[in-house]
Design an enzyme around this catalytic site. Structure first.
Site: not given
Length: 921
Positions: A579, A584, A771, A775, A921
């Site tokens: 993740h 990110h 993602h 997520n 997010i």
């Protein structure tokens, strides 16, 4: 160029422009001086054309329309004359939705200044060269007058500026805008009316800084895409100047109004000035490599000159101005709920539970979190705001002096509260859970570690062929490997180097795990053996214990604890590697390079732009409160203070760009084989693998869209290699953004349009589908702590151990006391709930926000995008059909939640579905 230059007729309402002043870096600086009154002062207001559906115009004269209904002119004199053509610029500005009294007063003053032509200066720049200045022809004016609002949204306002342009002006390609107010404003778009080609759109969606903060004007280009070699002559200087302004000079601390993109290492996670225990190593260099983050320029700490001082909450971390959350997003996460989560809710949970930070004593205590909630006692000095609760998944009930924190029942137990206990559910989640990207095929036996045996002991696994053979329903291990029916979840090599340090932390006891699965004839994945390893120490050799599910009560409970340790390993690797690192952190350099090297008019910038939204801001918030020293991840996940070192080690050992493509990753893990007859060129080894099956549909749609887009702009030979901006972009990603891996041989070349399409498809997949898949299931799967404990506090008892008798007397108590405490569990649940939440202003893959509808002027590209959108709608129906297919047991059956993480669309909140364009997010 030396004297004052007249740039428009006397009656056009424009000003004399002073000679360009040179900055110390040799760049021209434009300065603006409020000038003459504009002829628009007495004109009746118009209603601007904001979208293709909006054709209404009010004016002192009848509007002229083209055959397709577009407004050609809406000024009081739309005809051409010897003096030039009268045109009008309509400027759309977004104000705050919720304003304080002082802000409303300021707005009224700014509106007045705009109305009298003293607030916003605007200059049209032609695509054609002025033979005198050898730069784009230009005319200037001031925003003046107010227009009726284009919608019922009170926070969107419009102003106008009128120009008279020479008959030979050509087509405007850029607008230079200067903000004479004392504070910034948010410019949505500028539309120019009056040219024969119809309304010309200049999308901005950008904050325009005050001239007192930065004397340079902002450059806004029209919605026309140009490769660098195709740039109209009048825009070449502006194209170069705009990119220079975004790169900065790599000096000084960044200010909130800056729009400067630059690189820095991860040297801001620790806070050695506050406490020696909060010091953290810099993630950079050969020993601890890591992708680069966005530079803030903050000064070093007093204690360690290599570490950057921190901006501690509630002070914001710098990100370029346009990367910050918009107000709707702020209300959901930043100024409202996300910050409230860290500032108010987490401390309140701690205040309530820390004095008795105890384990759950029985499962009914966990159930109370959903049924009864947790009473939070309010501190007089820290009242909890009404915005604290991160989403509709957590309800609040008010009573005198107290608040009740009540969690929604997670999807994993909402249909079958005992599913998590079963082996088939444990296995199913490796294919259809929140972390379906670590399972791989077992290619050979025996299983052997790649770690140094001199440090970590014999490399052979304790899982023997004889032990596996007992579980294979009559076939040999060799046959099972040949038939691709043995699989493994292997965290041994990744975690074993850290286990010794992790287990010295308070209330942490972890193993490095391996789990072997057998794919049965009936199409089920079944766990058959778990190996849990401890590293050698000076006082004892390393220990490797193997567990199987057994047939008696004792072995059943031991097996449950072994699975919990595997899930804890899985939760840590999921959060820190798959993740945070692979989506990110690795996306951040692509975003920085895109802004630094690709002009806003570059077609690849226009393609990537929706996939860059909000990521720098959410990453900055994460570095401040989630992955920092002493942050939520360290407090609640097994690796503790070594969490980001684990992430760095994974980057060093396994991350490579070419393997981040979904088909390549599946082939690397042996979960798919190459098959040219299949749509993505691969065939799944396990057909009922929901993440991969749905992911390949999304991947294929993205690939088709990207290839058609790239082919449209790079149809001529050598256009990719001759695109200087594009080559600089790719070189910077490799050599600066991923500096520590710049010399790796696996970096793809960028010589052909096929190379470019493959690179872009991977980036877009990572930002969107990948993602989303890892997520938005965090709360649905992790919101019930026994299903995915984020840490374990006890090793498994064994015969002769002092705790073994206690375990035999009360195995449930032993199991629960091994899981996170009530405080840790409640913190993690609050964070997972927030991270699983879609904002009301989320933009989903394939959808076009009406505010961004004029992103490009190219009918062929817009038709391609419509096909992409239609394809995603079709995929959504295919996935819904799969979830109803009774033969697909990993997504359909009694108590089985459907696999919806890769359904493209969603509403706001914790929905367990929806693919945003970007990591938002």
């Amino acid at each position: 160029m030396l004297g004052a230059q007249r740039i428009a007729p006397v009656n056009s309402g424009v000003v004399w422009r002073a000679p360009a002043q040179l900055e110390s870096n040799g760049r021209a600086r434009r300065s603006w001086v409020p000038g003459h009154r504009s002829p628009v002062a007495g004109a009746r207001p118009i209603r601007a054309v904001i979208s293709s559906e909006d054709k209404a115009v009010e004016s002192g004269a009848k509007a002229v329309e083209s055959k397709d209904g577009n407004v050609l002119s809406s000024s009081s004199s739309s005809s051409s004359s010897a003096k030039g053509i009268d045109v009008r610029a309509v400027i759309t500005i977004r104000k705050k939705m919720k304003e304080k009294i002082t802000e409303k007063i300021e707005d009224q003053w700014e509106s007045f200044m705009n109305g009298i032509g003293q607030g916003i200066s605007i200059q049209l720049v032609s695509e054609e060269i002025d033979p005198v200045t050898m730069s784009g022809k230009s005319v200037e004016s001031f925003v003046r007058g107010w227009l009726p609002k284009p919608s019922n949204l009170p926070y969107i306002v419009e102003y106008a500026a009128d120009f008279t342009v020479p008959l030979d002006f050509g087509s405007p390609g850029a607008v230079l805008i200067s903000n004479l107010h004392g504070k910034e404003f948010h410019l949505m778009e500028i539309v120019i009316h009056g040219f024969d080609e119809g309304p010309i759109f200049f999308p901005a969606n950008s904050w325009i800084h005050s001239r007192k903060d930065n004397p340079e004007s902002r450059i806004i280009f029209r919605n026309q895409a140009y490769l660098p070699s195709q740039t109209p002559p009048g825009l070449k200087d502006l194209r170069r100047e705009d990119l220079l302004s975004l790169r900065g000079n790599r000096k000084g601390e960044r200010k909130p109004h800056d729009r400067i993109y630059d690189y820095a290492p991860y040297n801001d996670l620790g806070n050695p000035d506050k406490s020696e225990d909060l010091a953290r190593p810099v993630l950079s260099g050969e020993e601890r490599p890591y992708p680069r983050r966005c530079r803030t320029g903050r000064p070093p700490t007093r204690t360690d000159p290599m570490c950057e001082s921190r901006a501690e909450k509630p002070h914001p971390v710098y990100v370029p101005r346009d990367e910050t959350f918009e107000e709707i997003k702020q209300n959901t996460f930043s100024a409202g709920r996300l910050k409230a989560l860290f500032h108010n809710l987490i401390p309140s949970i701690a205040a309530t539970l820390s004095s008795s930070d105890i384990p759950f004593k029985c499962f009914s205590e966990i159930d109370k979190l959903y049924n009864d909630g947790v009473l939070l006692l309010e501190d007089e000095d820290q009242k909890i705001s009404g915005n604290v609760f991160p989403s509709n998944m957590m309800k609040q009930v008010l009573s005198v002096g107290q608040k009740l924190l009540k969690y929604e029942i997670p999807a994993i137990i909402s249909r079958d509260r005992f599913a998590w206990l079963r082996d088939n559910e444990f296995a199913r989640q490796t294919l259809a859970g929140v972390n379906p990207v670590n399972i791989e095929i077992l290619k050979e036996f025996p299983i052997v570690s790649k770690l140094d045996p001199a440090v970590y002991g014999p490399p052979e696994s304790a899982i023997t062929k004889e032990l596996i053979q007992q579980e294979l329903s009559g076939i040999t291990v060799e046959e099972a490997i040949e038939e691709k029916r043995l699989f493994i979840l292997d965290y041994h090599d990744m975690l074993l180097p850290f286990i010794g340090k992790m287990n010295t932390l308070p209330e942490r006891q972890a193993y490095a795990s391996r789990t072997v699965f057998f794919f049965t004839r009936t199409g089920f994945l079944r766990p058959i053996a778990i190996e849990l390893s401890l590293p050698p120490t000076p006082s004892s050799p390393g220990k490797k214990r193997v567990y199987t599910h057994g047939h008696d009560a004792t072995s059943h409970w031991i097996w449950k604890q072994a699975k919990a340790h595997v899930c804890s390993n899985d939760a840590g690797v999921h959060q820190l590697v798959n993740h945070w690192l692979r989506t990110h952190a690795c996306m951040e350099p692509y975003i920085i390079a895109t802004h630094r090297q690709l002009s806003a008019m570059h077609p690849i910038y226009k393609l990537l732009h929706p996939h860059l939204r909000y990521t720098l801001e959410i990453n900055a918030l994460a570095r401040q409160s989630l992955i920092n020293g002493g942050g939520i991840i360290e407090a609640c996940f097994s690796p503790g203070k070594y969490a980001m070192e684990v992430s760095s080690a994974a980057y060093k050992s396994m991350w490579q760009f070419d393997m981040e493509a979904l088909p390549a990753d599946l082939i690397r893990r042996g979960m798919a084989v190459e098959d040219p007859s299949m749509p993505c060129g691969v065939k799944l080894v396990i057909e009922d693998y929901p993440y991969a099956a749905d992911g390949l549909l999304i991947w294929s749609a993205i690939k088709e869209w990207v290839e058609s887009y790239v082919d449209h702009f790079y149809s001529e030979p050598n256009t990719v290699t001759s695109d200087l901006e594009l080559q600089a972009w790719w070189n910077e990603i490799k050599n600066e953004g991923h500096y520590d891996k710049r010399n790796e041989s696996w970096w793809p070349k960028l010589n052909t349009k096929e190379d470019l399409s493959a690179i872009l498809t991977s980036m877009i997949w990572i930002a969107s589908g990948q993602h989303a898949a890892i997520n938005f299931g965090q709360y649905p799967f992790g919101g019930y702590m026994p299903n995915r404990p984020t840490l374990m506090r006890k090793l498994i008892p064994y015969e002769g151990d002092s705790n073994y008798e206690k375990f035999l007397l009360n195995p449930q108590s032993t199991f629960l006391s091994s899981l996170p405490t009530q405080l840790q569990a409640t913190k993690v649940m609050a964070v997972q709930d927030t991270l699983s939440t879609h904002s009301p202003d989320e933009e989903y893959l394939g959808q076009t926000n009406h505010l961004h509808s004029h992103w490009i002027k190219d009918p062929e590209v817009l038709d391609m995008f419509k096909k992409f959108s239609a394809k995603l709608e079709e995929i959504e129906e295919i996935i819904k059909g799969r979830n109803k297919n009774i033969h697909l047991k990993n997504r359909n059956g009694a108590g089985i939640p459907p696999y919806e993480l890769l359904l493209p669309s969603s509403g706001p909140g914790v929905t367990g579905r929806g693919i945003p364009y970007s990591i938002s997010i």
